[in-house]
Design a protein around this motif. Structure first.
Motif, PDB file in Angstrom:
ATOM      1  N   ARG A 157       0.726  -1.440  -0.048  1.00  0.00           N
ATOM      2  CA  ARG A 157       0.038  -0.193   0.005  1.00  0.00           C
ATOM      3  C   ARG A 157       0.692   1.172  -0.103  1.00  0.00           C
ATOM      4  O   ARG A 157       0.605   2.297  -0.648  1.00  0.00           O
ATOM      5  N   MET A 158       1.662   1.278   0.850  1.00  0.00           N
ATOM      6  CA  MET A 158       2.688   2.568   0.969  1.00  0.00           C
ATOM      7  C   MET A 158       3.537   2.749  -0.054  1.00  0.00           C
ATOM      8  O   MET A 158       3.821   3.955  -0.641  1.00  0.00           O
ATOM      9  N   PHE A 159       4.072   1.637  -0.828  1.00  0.00           N
ATOM     10  CA  PHE A 159       4.905   1.680  -1.994  1.00  0.00           C
ATOM     11  C   PHE A 159       4.063   2.286  -3.079  1.00  0.00           C
ATOM     12  O   PHE A 159       4.425   3.317  -3.819  1.00  0.00           O
ATOM     13  N   MET A 284      13.625   1.664   0.444  1.00  0.00           N
ATOM     14  CA  MET A 284      13.502   1.165   1.706  1.00  0.00           C
ATOM     15  C   MET A 284      12.181   0.404   2.175  1.00  0.00           C
ATOM     16  O   MET A 284      12.220  -0.844   2.637  1.00  0.00           O
ATOM     17  N   LEU A 285      11.180   0.777   1.327  1.00  0.00           N
ATOM     18  CA  LEU A 285       9.863  -0.052   1.651  1.00  0.00           C
ATOM     19  C   LEU A 285       9.805  -1.537   0.998  1.00  0.00           C
ATOM     20  O   LEU A 285       9.338  -2.299   1.688  1.00  0.00           O
ATOM     21  N   VAL A 286      10.684  -1.741  -0.090  1.00  0.00           N
ATOM     22  CA  VAL A 286      10.999  -3.083  -0.544  1.00  0.00           C
ATOM     23  C   VAL A 286      11.770  -3.980   0.451  1.00  0.00           C
ATOM     24  O   VAL A 286      11.220  -5.180   0.615  1.00  0.00           O
ATOM     25  N   LYS A 297       8.901  -3.579  14.528  1.00  0.00           N
ATOM     26  CA  LYS A 297       8.708  -2.257  13.969  1.00  0.00           C
ATOM     27  C   LYS A 297       9.142  -0.981  14.694  1.00  0.00           C
ATOM     28  O   LYS A 297       9.498   0.015  14.214  1.00  0.00           O
ATOM     29  N   THR A 298       9.118  -1.250  16.235  1.00  0.00           N
ATOM     30  CA  THR A 298       9.389  -0.028  17.154  1.00  0.00           C
ATOM     31  C   THR A 298      10.889   0.237  16.960  1.00  0.00           C
ATOM     32  O   THR A 298      11.345   1.533  16.804  1.00  0.00           O
ATOM     33  N   LYS A 299      11.634  -0.657  16.918  1.00  0.00           N
ATOM     34  CA  LYS A 299      13.212  -0.397  16.732  1.00  0.00           C
ATOM     35  C   LYS A 299      13.308   0.386  15.377  1.00  0.00           C
ATOM     36  O   LYS A 299      14.391   1.407  15.381  1.00  0.00           O
ATOM     37  N   VAL A 300      12.765  -0.189  14.634  1.00  0.00           N
ATOM     38  CA  VAL A 300      13.233   0.390  13.037  1.00  0.00           C
ATOM     39  C   VAL A 300      12.532   1.784  12.850  1.00  0.00           C
ATOM     40  O   VAL A 300      13.356   2.639  12.625  1.00  0.00           O
ATOM     41  N   LEU A 301      11.347   2.072  13.798  1.00  0.00           N
ATOM     42  CA  LEU A 301      10.910   3.528  13.430  1.00  0.00           C
ATOM     43  C   LEU A 301      11.980   4.480  14.223  1.00  0.00           C
ATOM     44  O   LEU A 301      12.048   5.487  13.842  1.00  0.00           O
ATOM     45  N   LEU A 302      12.355   3.940  15.526  1.00  0.00           N
ATOM     46  CA  LEU A 302      13.420   4.919  16.248  1.00  0.00           C
ATOM     47  C   LEU A 302      14.585   5.331  15.347  1.00  0.00           C
ATOM     48  O   LEU A 302      14.919   6.481  15.378  1.00  0.00           O
ATOM     49  N   PRO A 338      11.030   3.429   6.033  1.00  0.00           N
ATOM     50  CA  PRO A 338      10.512   2.687   7.088  1.00  0.00           C
ATOM     51  C   PRO A 338       9.564   3.077   7.904  1.00  0.00           C
ATOM     52  O   PRO A 338       8.671   2.355   8.638  1.00  0.00           O
ATOM     53  N   MET A 339       9.428   4.566   8.247  1.00  0.00           N
ATOM     54  CA  MET A 339       8.357   5.132   9.043  1.00  0.00           C
ATOM     55  C   MET A 339       6.877   4.910   8.113  1.00  0.00           C
ATOM     56  O   MET A 339       5.920   4.413   8.782  1.00  0.00           O
ATOM     57  N   LEU A 340       7.118   5.198   7.034  1.00  0.00           N
ATOM     58  CA  LEU A 340       5.763   4.903   6.129  1.00  0.00           C
ATOM     59  C   LEU A 340       5.457   3.461   6.106  1.00  0.00           C
ATOM     60  O   LEU A 340       4.250   3.228   6.110  1.00  0.00           O
ATOM     61  N   GLY A 341       6.172   2.698   5.966  1.00  0.00           N
ATOM     62  CA  GLY A 341       5.897   1.126   5.881  1.00  0.00           C
ATOM     63  C   GLY A 341       5.222   0.670   7.292  1.00  0.00           C
ATOM     64  O   GLY A 341       4.884  -0.265   7.318  1.00  0.00           O
ATOM     65  N   ALA A 342       5.743   1.316   8.255  1.00  0.00           N
ATOM     66  CA  ALA A 342       5.139   0.835   9.678  1.00  0.00           C
ATOM     67  C   ALA A 342       3.877   1.532  10.315  1.00  0.00           C
ATOM     68  O   ALA A 342       3.322   0.738  10.916  1.00  0.00           O
TER      69      ALA A 342
END
Length: 455
Positions: A157-159, A284-286, A297-302, A338-342
């Motif tokens: 969806r985000m891609f 990055m979304l890929v 997801k949380t660590k990636v968002l940080l 990564p933020m958009l993907g999560a």
């Protein structure tokens, strides 16, 4: 087979792409509201930036209330097409028509009448937009209960949403110029984009199936749903993060055309700068699915938030260099992906946690609440764009802006987004649902089994 593994569905590329193109269609409207609508009202129609900012805040807040109402109606919808798909079928054409009418501000009337038209057309569009966006987002939680598959749906969806953004940012101004460069040219431009959007939403309707079937139970009163929501701590954290992130998103989109026009000297560079931002984002979304699976997801968002802060601060080093600003856009995009993907995948997880915790399943309400956070955030961000420009003395009818207006552009392009990322990091430090997800889904399976036995 574990309870979590049993919730996986047999899904393929057609399912993921068929779902994702819906957000491409939605962004023909949503990205336009963020990227061009304030600019259109200030520089094309000639309305004060402060007035537009105030209108946007009220309208977006009103839209958030509509989201909750639509979410409640989605929960009560039962048809041969499911809970969410009929909304896409019957709502796509009204959304297209109202998107076009947004740009049909009458000429030859007083400024007051123009403001009245803007207010009415914008708010009616928001009703139509919610009637598509809420069911579309809720569909993710009804296609599968597997966390990994949901993340792939969200990534698809985000891609594809970013492709929609690229289409809007790179075709809007060229199409406007091709149609004559006048205000009516914006109407013809969005007639083209809106028609494509209708086709894409119909494809979503045709390709998707609601595979998650919860045991039938008595309808849950709104009061009981709200009580269950009050016990869902992760929903409130996700909601708070989404508000902050959405303010940043609105500022990023709304400020770019002003930065390109008055700092870099050419508003036509918006499309190229957007490519610089979204190309790394899409890469990055890929790869994000693997990152979420390995680290959560949380660590990636940080980490993504820290990268983003660097990208937003760097323009201060060489603010008028197009090449350097393009490089900073790439860094921003690496953090944005990564933020958009999560971010949208947070809410399906909180839906499962709420059901595990309270036994009340209310996908539409919880998801619409998340959308409420987005609308409030985008409303505040869009309002800030207008207000800060207004406070700085910005005048869209002037070719050269005052130093105060230029400083205001730096505020919305650099400093306010950086402050928001810091707030987001603080919120994420308390969001640890990834560590507990297997336990949550085991409890969900147990509740499903108990409900089935009682039925």
């Amino acid at each position: 087979m574990t309870a979590v593994e049993s919730m996986k569905q047999k899904l393929g590329l057609k399912d993921y792409v068929g779902y994702g193109i819906g957000d491409m269609a939605i962004n023909f409207t949503f990205a336009s509201l963020g990227m061009y609508v304030v600019y259109f009202y200030t520089d094309v129609v000639g309305i004060s930036a402060t007035i537009i900012g105030t209108l946007m805040l009220f309208s977006r807040s009103f839209d958030g209330v509509i989201d909750v109402c639509v979410g409640t109606l989605v929960d009560k919808t039962h048809s041969r097409w499911g809970k969410t798909r009929p909304w896409l079928l019957f709502g796509c054409v009204p959304l297209a028509v109202l998107t076009v009418l947004l740009f049909a501000v009458p000429s030859g009337v007083s400024e007051t009448m123009k403001i009245v038209y803007i207010f009415i057309s914008y708010n009616v569009l928001m009703v139509a937009f919610s009637s598509i966006a809420i069911p579309y987002g809720t569909l993710n939680s009804l296609v599968t209960q597997d966390q990994g598959q949901r993340e792939k749906f969200n990534l698809s969806r985000m891609f594809l949403a970013q492709i929609g953004v690229l289409i809007v940012t790179n075709l809007t101004l060229p199409l406007v110029n091709a149609f004559g460069g006048k205000q009516v040219s914006w109407v013809w431009t969005y007639a083209v984009l809106a028609a494509i959007g209708v086709v894409l939403l119909l494809i979503v309707f045709a390709t998707q199936r609601e595979r998650v079937h919860v045991a039938k139970k008595a309808k849950v009163p709104l009061g009981e749903s709200l009580k269950a929501l009050a016990k869902n701590k992760y929903w409130f954290l996700a909601f708070g993060f989404f508000v902050v992130w959405s303010v940043m998103y609105a500022l990023t989109q709304g400020s770019l055309i002003y930065y390109a026009k008055y700092i870099l000297g050419d508003e036509g560079r918006v499309g190229v700068l957007t490519i610089g931002y979204l190309a790394p984002c899409m890469v990055m979304l890929v790869i994000c699915a693997k990152l979420y699976e390995k680290y959560g997801k949380t660590k990636v968002l940080l980490v993504a938030s820290v990268v983003s802060i660097i990208g937003y601060l760097l323009p201060l080093v060489m603010p008028e260099s197009f090449g350097f600003i393009m490089a900073t856009q790439i860094i921003k995009g690496i953090g944005y992906g990564p933020m958009l993907g999560a971010v949208w995948a947070l809410f399906p997880d909180t839906i499962e946690y709420g059901y595990y915790k309270t036994g009340v399943r209310n996908e539409g309400l919880l998801y619409s609440g998340g959308s409420l956070g987005q609308k409030i955030g985008v409303g505040v961000g869009t309002a800030l764009t207008g207000w800060v420009l207004g406070w700085g003395g910005y005048d869209g009818t002037k070719a050269v802006q005052s130093q105060g207006a230029v400083n205001a552009i730096y505020q919305i392009y650099v400093w306010i987004p950086v402050a928001l990322f810091v707030v987001g990091i603080v919120i994420l430090c308390f969001y640890d649902i990834d560590k507990k997800y297997d336990e949550i889904m085991t409890g969900v399976a147990r509740r499903n089994q108990e409900s089935g036995e009682r039925a």
